[in-house]
Design an enzyme around this catalytic site. Structure first.
Site, short mmCIF file in Angstrom:
data_model
loop_
_atom_site.label_atom_id
_atom_site.label_comp_id
_atom_site.label_asym_id
_atom_site.label_seq_id
_atom_site.Cartn_x
_atom_site.Cartn_y
_atom_site.Cartn_z
N ASN A 152 75.37 69.97 53.57
CA ASN A 152 74.52 69.91 54.76
C ASN A 152 73.09 70.39 54.53
O ASN A 152 72.18 70.01 55.23
CB ASN A 152 75.15 70.71 55.91
CG ASN A 152 75.53 72.11 55.49
OD1 ASN A 152 76.10 72.32 54.42
ND2 ASN A 152 75.22 73.09 56.31
N SER A 200 82.12 64.70 62.45
CA SER A 200 81.53 65.16 63.70
C SER A 200 80.59 64.10 64.27
O SER A 200 79.71 63.59 63.56
CB SER A 200 80.76 66.44 63.43
OG SER A 200 80.02 66.82 64.56
N THR A 238 93.36 67.86 77.61
CA THR A 238 93.04 66.49 78.02
C THR A 238 91.97 65.92 77.11
O THR A 238 90.96 66.56 76.85
CB THR A 238 92.58 66.47 79.49
OG1 THR A 238 93.64 66.99 80.29
CG2 THR A 238 92.23 65.07 79.94
N CYS A 325 65.17 84.80 57.57
CA CYS A 325 64.62 84.99 58.91
C CYS A 325 65.12 83.96 59.90
O CYS A 325 65.10 84.19 61.09
CB CYS A 325 63.11 84.94 58.86
SG CYS A 325 62.43 86.49 58.28
#
Lengths: 396, 126
Positions: A152, A200, A238, A325
């Site tokens: 990624n 995804s 569901t 950071c």
């Protein structure tokens, strides 16, 4: 100019994906478990989506697809299931890599606490693992191997077919986190010898909160969520029918455009790499060729990534960094550390992930903007001063 | 909601007192590149008054903004007053920092103290 160059984080939904959702919110909103017509219509749509999704990743068996809430859930379920199957046979060893997504790494931590032994393979400087090293790491008690299809952060594409073949030959279950790959590069679970695969929707212009787990017939899944018979008892709750329909449409569209898109995108990526390489004391992270079509990741010595991102944001460019950071911890990206970038340099990283509709003009604008911002920040960086005055030696 | 306050962004985008003082009377450098933040402060001191101050920072937006704000808060001030500058005062002057960025204001405080210490040490050596 506004340029969204963080498509590895998430993508804009396509019109096709949005349109595919609406009927299942407006008219076919029934619960797929209900027996009346709009419930059964939703069921039919859901099963159609399952068939189409399976086919798009090379599976002829729709029952191999479990719809989930996304890539992280799919990764968690895959690892837990693989481990559970191992435990039943007394095999308690799992192999993965140092630069997996945290959905995998944190699941492995949990499994370690539960008594499993985990080996994390080294990632070489080119951002790739070596299949021979995987082969050597497999032991008689190895129950599961998990290697991501494409990384990624640095976009490197692993030799998945070869890895899958080794696992198949040794009788070890092979899972791949293909969240960054599916919809972007050809993925075929049969040819690639994959036993489990996570994906995804929001990484390929589908909606957030939707994903799927592929599990080859014979690989028994363990349920993470109890409470109903949905998804063949493997995932209660569901079904997110609008999301699933939308994801399926998005994947179909991405796959149908893939060969054309990846050609233009690869050319833009290479131009971007070429332009940014001209910045002195910089380095491309990851193999220049075995990488996702839209991924560019650089380290620039003497500057810090967050300030780079903020100034690029001011210039209309959305990007990301592996600097500490931006992560909320003191350590920079574990991926950059895994490929051997030391802390000092890893803090100055920049990831640009282009979308399929990126243009050559945008790429030129990015090159110009990044070059300016890097030079500006170096202008008052004490690190840069020490490097240029010879007080410290350049790493890059 | 933006990540930082308007004040932080202002000082980040237009940092005050950026640069180097060639013949500085005191220089302080704190932090390290491993952690991702380094601040360097240069002071010009006359009669125990800070007549000029400049900084160089390698770090995130809040590190740059904290350095900038801290230099503004001590410029023209007596050393005794500058020594009293706290990281809370810097953070407050910036209309607050996110919790995980408080250490940036701590670095600014430390950089100033380190520069003043350097000045005092040099004076002593004279």
């Amino acid at each position: 100019m506004k340029i969204y160059a963080d498509n590895a984080a998430t993508t804009k939904m396509s019109r096709t994906a949005i349109d595919a959702m609406i009927p299942y919110m407006e008219s076919v909103y029934g619960n797929p478990s209900s027996l009346y017509e709009i419930g059964q219509d939703a069921r039919e749509a859901l099963e159609d989506a399952r068939r189409r999704t399976a086919a798009l990743i090379g599976s002829s068996d729709p029952s191999t697809i479990i719809f989930t809430s996304g890539g992280s859930e799919a990764d968690n379920q895959a690892l837990l299931s693989g481990a559970e199957l191992g435990r039943l046979k007394g095999k308690m060893h799992i192999i993965s890599t140092k630069f997996e997504h945290h959905a995998v790494l944190h699941s492995l931590k949990r499994l370690e606490k539960a008594g499993f032994e985990v080996t994390l393979l080294d990632v070489h400087e080119d951002g790739l693992i070596r299949p021979s090293e995987l082969e050597a790491a497999i032991r008689p008690d190895t129950c599961l191997v998990s290697v991501m299809y494409a990384n990624n952060e640095i976009g490197t594409i692993q030799p998945i077919r070869e890895i899958g073949k080794i696992c198949r030959d040794k009788g070890v279950i092979f899972h791949t986190d293909a969240v960054q790959a599916v919809g972007h590069i050809p993925v075929d679970v049969e040819k690639d010898n994959i036993d489990m695969l996570s994906a995804s929707a929001h990484k390929f212009h589908g909606p957030k909160g939707t994903g799927f787990l592929y599990a080859r017939k014979g690989v028994r899944l363990t349920s993470l969520i109890e409470g109903g018979a949905q998804e063949r008892m493997k995932r209660a709750g569901t079904e997110n029918v609008p999301g699933i329909m939308s994801m399926t449409a998005a994947l179909e569209e991405s796959c149908s455009r893939m060969s054309e898109d990846s050609k233009t995108l690869t050319a833009l990526r290479d131009r971007l790499i070429e332009g940014l390489s001209r910045i002195p004391h910089s380095v491309l992270n990851g193999d220049p060729v075995k990488r996702l079509p839209g991924n560019v990741n650089f380290c620039f010595e003497g500057i810090e990534g967050e300030s780079l991102l903020l100034l690029l944001d001011d210039k209309g460019i959305s990007a990301s960094s592996g600097s500490a950071c931006t992560s909320g911890s003191l350590d920079p990206s574990h991926v950059l550390l895994a490929i051997g970038r030391i802390h000092d340099v890893a803090h100055g990283s920049l990831r640009l992930s282009l979308s399929e509709d990126a243009t050559p003009e945008e790429v030129e604008y990015i090159i110009q903007a990044v070059s300016e911002v890097v030079a500006y920040l170096r202008g008052f960086s004490p690190v840069w001063r020490d490097l240029t005055s010879g007080k410290k030696e350049f790493i890059l | 909601m933006a990540l930082y306050s308007e004040k932080v962004m202002d000082h980040f985008r237009n940092p005050r007192n950026v640069g180097v003082i060639e013949n500085a009377d005191g220089i302080g450098e704190v932090g390290n590149a491993k952690c991702g933040d380094i601040m360097k402060m240069y002071l010009k001191i006359d009669n125990d008054i800070i007549t000029d101050v400049k900084f160089e920072t390698f770090g995130c937006g809040s590190a740059i903004a904290s350095s900038s704000m801290a230099t503004e808060m001590i410029k023209g001030k007596p050393l005794s007053e500058a020594m009293q500058l706290t990281n809370q005062a810097v953070a407050e002057a910036l209309d607050g920092l996110p919790a995980h960025k408080i250490h940036c204001s701590v670095l600014a405080e430390e950089a100033i103290k380190s520069a003043i210490d350097d000045y005092n040490a040099r004076k002593k050596a004279e």
